[in-house]
Design a protein around this motif. Structure first.
Motif, PDB file in Angstrom:
ATOM      1  N   ARG A  25       0.106  -0.964  -4.658  1.00 10.19           N
ATOM      2  CA  ARG A  25       1.010  -0.997  -5.807  1.00 10.19           C
ATOM      3  C   ARG A  25       1.529  -2.422  -5.954  1.00 10.19           C
ATOM      4  O   ARG A  25       1.817  -3.096  -4.968  1.00 10.19           O
ATOM      5  CB  ARG A  25       2.178  -0.038  -5.575  1.00 10.19           C
ATOM      6  CG  ARG A  25       3.167   0.049  -6.731  1.00 10.19           C
ATOM      7  CD  ARG A  25       4.309   0.982  -6.377  1.00 10.19           C
ATOM      8  NE  ARG A  25       5.141   0.416  -5.316  1.00 10.19           N
ATOM      9  CZ  ARG A  25       5.878   1.134  -4.477  1.00 10.19           C
ATOM     10  NH1 ARG A  25       5.855   2.441  -4.545  1.00 10.19           N
ATOM     11  NH2 ARG A  25       6.617   0.541  -3.559  1.00 10.19           N
ATOM     12  N   SER A  54       0.828  -1.204   0.000  1.00  7.65           N
ATOM     13  CA  SER A  54       0.000   0.000   0.000  1.00  7.65           C
ATOM     14  C   SER A  54       0.863   1.255   0.000  1.00  7.65           C
ATOM     15  O   SER A  54       1.786   1.392   0.806  1.00  7.65           O
ATOM     16  CB  SER A  54      -0.923   0.022   1.222  1.00  7.65           C
ATOM     17  OG  SER A  54      -1.720   1.188   1.209  1.00  7.65           O
ATOM     18  N   ILE A  55       0.532   2.165  -0.908  1.00 11.21           N
ATOM     19  CA  ILE A  55       1.226   3.455  -0.932  1.00 11.21           C
ATOM     20  C   ILE A  55       0.525   4.470  -0.037  1.00 11.21           C
ATOM     21  O   ILE A  55       1.055   5.559   0.191  1.00 11.21           O
ATOM     22  CB  ILE A  55       1.338   4.009  -2.363  1.00 11.21           C
ATOM     23  CG1 ILE A  55      -0.052   4.260  -2.971  1.00 11.21           C
ATOM     24  CG2 ILE A  55       2.154   3.067  -3.234  1.00 11.21           C
ATOM     25  CD1 ILE A  55      -0.013   4.951  -4.326  1.00 11.21           C
ATOM     26  N   LYS A  69       6.576  10.635  -4.353  1.00  9.90           N
ATOM     27  CA  LYS A  69       5.937   9.566  -3.574  1.00  9.90           C
ATOM     28  C   LYS A  69       5.134  10.135  -2.401  1.00  9.90           C
ATOM     29  O   LYS A  69       5.081   9.552  -1.324  1.00  9.90           O
ATOM     30  CB  LYS A  69       6.970   8.557  -3.048  1.00  9.90           C
ATOM     31  CG  LYS A  69       7.963   8.056  -4.080  1.00  9.90           C
ATOM     32  CD  LYS A  69       7.295   7.333  -5.226  1.00  9.90           C
ATOM     33  CE  LYS A  69       8.310   6.792  -6.221  1.00  9.90           C
ATOM     34  NZ  LYS A  69       7.678   6.206  -7.420  1.00  9.90           N
ATOM     35  N   THR A 114      -2.418   1.711 -14.426  1.00 11.75           N
ATOM     36  CA  THR A 114      -1.072   1.189 -14.639  1.00 11.75           C
ATOM     37  C   THR A 114      -0.259   2.152 -15.483  1.00 11.75           C
ATOM     38  O   THR A 114      -0.810   2.888 -16.312  1.00 11.75           O
ATOM     39  CB  THR A 114      -1.109  -0.189 -15.330  1.00 11.75           C
ATOM     40  OG1 THR A 114       0.225  -0.683 -15.491  1.00 11.75           O
ATOM     41  CG2 THR A 114      -1.781  -0.117 -16.690  1.00 11.75           C
ATOM     42  N   TYR A 156      -1.658  -0.154 -10.030  1.00 11.93           N
ATOM     43  CA  TYR A 156      -2.202   0.504  -8.849  1.00 11.93           C
ATOM     44  C   TYR A 156      -3.632   0.007  -8.697  1.00 11.93           C
ATOM     45  O   TYR A 156      -4.413   0.028  -9.655  1.00 11.93           O
ATOM     46  CB  TYR A 156      -2.160   2.022  -8.998  1.00 11.93           C
ATOM     47  CG  TYR A 156      -0.754   2.565  -9.078  1.00 11.93           C
ATOM     48  CD1 TYR A 156      -0.010   2.786  -7.931  1.00 11.93           C
ATOM     49  CD2 TYR A 156      -0.165   2.830 -10.314  1.00 11.93           C
ATOM     50  CE1 TYR A 156       1.293   3.266  -8.003  1.00 11.93           C
ATOM     51  CE2 TYR A 156       1.132   3.311 -10.398  1.00 11.93           C
ATOM     52  CZ  TYR A 156       1.857   3.525  -9.238  1.00 11.93           C
ATOM     53  OH  TYR A 156       3.146   3.989  -9.313  1.00 11.93           O
ATOM     54  N   VAL A 208       3.830  -1.021 -13.344  1.00 13.48           N
ATOM     55  CA  VAL A 208       3.250  -1.193 -12.014  1.00 13.48           C
ATOM     56  C   VAL A 208       1.732  -1.101 -12.118  1.00 13.48           C
ATOM     57  O   VAL A 208       1.196  -0.264 -12.851  1.00 13.48           O
ATOM     58  CB  VAL A 208       3.772  -0.099 -11.050  1.00 13.48           C
ATOM     59  CG1 VAL A 208       3.032  -0.133  -9.723  1.00 13.48           C
ATOM     60  CG2 VAL A 208       5.268  -0.268 -10.821  1.00 13.48           C
ATOM     61  N   LEU A 225       4.004  10.718  -8.434  1.00 12.99           N
ATOM     62  CA  LEU A 225       4.774   9.515  -8.734  1.00 12.99           C
ATOM     63  C   LEU A 225       6.277   9.733  -8.623  1.00 12.99           C
ATOM     64  O   LEU A 225       7.043   8.762  -8.590  1.00 12.99           O
ATOM     65  CB  LEU A 225       4.421   9.012 -10.136  1.00 12.99           C
ATOM     66  CG  LEU A 225       2.957   8.560 -10.305  1.00 12.99           C
ATOM     67  CD1 LEU A 225       2.674   8.175 -11.744  1.00 12.99           C
ATOM     68  CD2 LEU A 225       2.632   7.406  -9.368  1.00 12.99           C
TER      69      LEU A 225
END
Length: 715
Positions: free
Chosen positions: A406, A39-40, A88, A390, A396, A394, A85
């Motif tokens: 992620r 998890s972001i 972060k 995406t 999401y 990656v 991105l």
């Protein structure tokens, strides 16, 4: 049927548009790749649980934009949040005056949000456009109370809406409409409206430009009493809503548009179109991929709240048939694809991604030609993924629990199965015991009730568990055995305190408790399945408190609470500020959340004469929900048949004396409508919910509530 039936819940609208079922479910081949989820963040955890759903994800300008909120519960206004991105980090960029965000569209190179349900009056609907100077709100869509979609076609912008027209108070029609704008959203003109009648609700749910034509997709539903639904379909009904003391169910209108399942515009003429070879087609969601129009369709009779049924039964109701079609501009063919439930469809350059559910598993399918497929399997612990995005490397994944996960597309998981796999990192939040358990942790204590407990849990590469908390005093951690290396020492750190470093054998859980600022860990053998939620009792009511009447006890008690919390002379609240009656007996923290809106306490000063003017204005207004209730004084007034003739006859406030006044941020925001003038107040940012729990904890019991307002009703 009362006109308000038209505009109550959006659950039917917003929940079923992505639900698609294949008649021949089969395990996809080749074998799917199991994804490791990390998890972001939990970007909406400052909001109420109903708002946590991550409805949509959209990458734009190297930022991952998030759509969340609930237009059924009404959780707005809604912040526009993106995940940068590069840095972060999550950033709050703007606030939309709508109950949620369900779509981001890129139109003519600009990011656009259709306003799904304005928090303001119904005269106009909203659309939001991100230009070089920032977000711009256009409140210009006439009667567009629900704006579902937006698109560009032949140098104009178009929106699909749920509109209404009120000819008289008894004659209101809810119709679907398409409006067009040729001046960058400044003004809109009606281009097309659906058929409608006095009972049904008609919508335009989707617009799409395809092969030099504009396609629009309508649908319709109605509020039926139980007796109006044939007996064989009643088992599939969702939750009822109450209107004028009677229960109704939202149900699809069978064959509302005949054989027409779409409307097609060629630049000069709107014409009906029959794209789907199913006479009972009800709701269609379109996307364009490789010069084909992909149509996910739900059809059937007496379709009710599909999402409610799935939550209860774990499957689509038997009266629903759903299919996936491909239209090439001339003919329509059914797409062969084995699945039960589609949650999201993402066309991305030369690939199409489908987030779907099949036989108890959530998967992502990837294709370049609609014939050959690659599959990715999500861990079973993520029970309700809602959205995907995406960048090609990656994935999401947005979940209903508020996490944005992620996962690397090509990373191989070396151990575990989908059934036992858990997220490497996740975030949790809990206002009450209902939300306490999340993945491999469960909240058992709050520092301050009335505020959400927030935390994150992560397995680090050095076999260490790192936990960060806010407003927690107790937490159970279930060891994620497929992520822990039992051959190495396990380290547990919480809020920067290392509280365990030893072998991880012989136990399966930690009970963490905070005392005097220090965390302690007790080893145990608890499992997630053994956790039982228990509501926390915070006080008692000595008798039932009703919301009914001209001076209801619930409102008077809330006024007493915020006067106490704000340490003021008097308090003003609205009659509708308490959502439910209060029953005699124990009151839990969950009860307080359910009974109150999420308002904060504001404080201002005013002379007695100013308070009188506010009350004089308020008693002349017809809106019952915004009638003022008070604490610290009482008053009386004569009530005439014409509210404009109402007059205060007694008020126990000195005209020239200055009083400190506690009220809610809602009254401050709506002051012109409620009390006739602006209020300059200081927001304490203490929630009414937190103040109510503190009052109950200190006072233990709600006693007798005295009346405050005496009304002499004139003939």
């Amino acid at each position: 049927m009362n006109k308000n039936i038209f505009f109550r819940r959006l659950a039917l609208i917003l929940a079923i548009g992505t639900l698609v079922k294949s008649p021949a479910p089969a395990q996809p081949k080749p074998a799917p790749q199991l994804l490791d989820l990390y998890s972001i963040g939990f970007p909406a955890w400052d909001y109420q649980p109903a708002a946590w759903n991550i409805n949509v994800l959209k990458i734009f300008d190297n930022k991952l934009y998030l759509g969340y909120g609930d237009a059924t519960i009404n959780t707005g206004p809604t912040d526009v949040i993106y995940y940068d991105l590069e840095s972060k980090k999550f950033v709050k960029e703007f606030t939309v005056d709508d109950e949620g965000i369900y779509q981001y569209q890129v139109i003519d190179g600009k990011l656009v949000i259709p306003g799904v349900d304005a928090t303001e009056e119904w005269d106009f609907g909203n659309i939001y456009v991100l230009d070089k100077s920032g977000w711009v709100k256009h409140r210009s869509i006439t009667k567009g109370i629900h704006v579902f979609d937006a698109v560009s076609y032949k140098n104009k912008w178009y929106v699909g809406t749920g509109n209404y027209s009120e000819f008289t108070k008894e004659e209101t029609f809810a119709f679907g409409a398409i409006l067009g704008s040729a001046d960058s959203c400044k003004t809109w003109k009606y281009e097309y409206i659906t058929p409608c009648d006095k009972n049904g609700v008609y919508r335009i749910s989707a617009l799409i430009s395809y092969k030099d034509k504009l396609y629009a997709f309508p649908y319709a539903y109605v509020g039926y009493s139980l007796e109006e639904v044939p007996a064989e379909y009643r088992q599939y009904l969702g939750k009822p809503y109450v209107e004028d003391g009677k229960e109704y169910y939202l149900v699809s209108i069978d064959n509302a548009f005949g054989n027409t399942d779409a409307v097609c515009y060629n630049g000069s003429l709107w014409q009906p179109a029959d794209l789907v070879p199913d006479p009972q087609a009800y709701h269609t969601r379109p996307v364009v991929f490789r010069d084909k129009l992909i149509l996910s369709v739900i059809s059937g009779k007496y379709i009710s709240s599909v999402s409610d049924y799935i939550e209860q039964k774990g499957k689509l109701p038997d009266n629903v048939k759903t299919s996936l079609y491909v239209f090439d501009g001339l003919k329509t063919e059914k797409l062969t694809f084995a699945y039960e439930l589609i949650r999201d469809i993402l066309p991305k350059q030369d690939k199409l991604y489908i987030l779907y559910f099949n036989k108890g598993q959530n998967l992502i399918a990837e294709t370049t030609d609609l014939k050959t497929w690659k599959y990715y399997l999500l861990p079973a612990s993520v029970k309700k993924p809602l959205s995907i995005e995406t960048d090609g490397n990656v994935f999401y994944v947005g979940a209903a629990d508020g996490n944005v996960f992620r996962a690397a597309l090509n990373a191989q998981v070396t151990s575990g199965t989908a059934a036992g796999r858990l997220p490497v990192k996740f975030y949790g939040a809990a206002e009450t015991a209902k939300e306490a358990q999340r993945y491999w942790a469960a909240v058992t204590g709050w520092k301050t009730l009335g505020r959400a407990a927030k935390y994150s849990c992560e397995i680090k590469t050095d076999n260490a568990i790192e936990i960060k908390t806010d407003n927690l005093s107790g937490l159970i951690v279930y060891l994620p055995l497929d992520l822990v290396d039992k051959s190495k020492l396990l380290t547990l750190e919480i809020d920067g305190q290392q509280i365990f470093k030893d072998k991880s054998s012989g136990f399966s859980s930690f009970d963490l408790s905070l005392k005097n600022g220090k965390w302690r860990a007790a080893k145990g053998n608890k499992t997630p399945g053994s956790f039982k939620t228990k509501d926390i009792v915070v006080g008692r009511a000595g008798s039932d408190l009703s919301r009914k009447g001209d001076d209801p006890e619930t409102g008077n008690w809330q006024a007493d609470v915020i006067k106490w919390a704000g340490k003021t002379d008097i308090a003003l609240v609205t009659r509708g500020s308490v959502r439910k009656d209060i029953r005699k007996g124990d009151i839990t923290a969950a009860d307080v959340y359910n009974q109150n809106y999420r308002n904060t306490i504001c404080i201002f000063k005013a002379k007695g004469a100013d308070i009188r003017r506010m009350l004089e204005y308020n008693i002349k207004q017809p809106a019952r929900g915004d009638k003022i209730q008070v604490s610290g004084f009482d008053f009386a007034y004569n009530a005439a048949k014409d509210p404009q003739k109402n007059v205060i006859t007694a008020l126990r406030l000195a005209p020239d004396k200055e009083y400190s006044v506690a009220t809610s941020n809602y009254i401050v925001q709506e002051a012109k409508n409620i009390v006739g003038d602006e209020i300059k107040a200081e927001d304490t940012y203490q929630s009414v919910i937190e103040a109510t729990i503190k009052w109950l904890q200190e006072n233990k019991k709600i006693g007798a509530i005295s009346p405050r307002i005496k009304i002499n009703k004139l003939d």
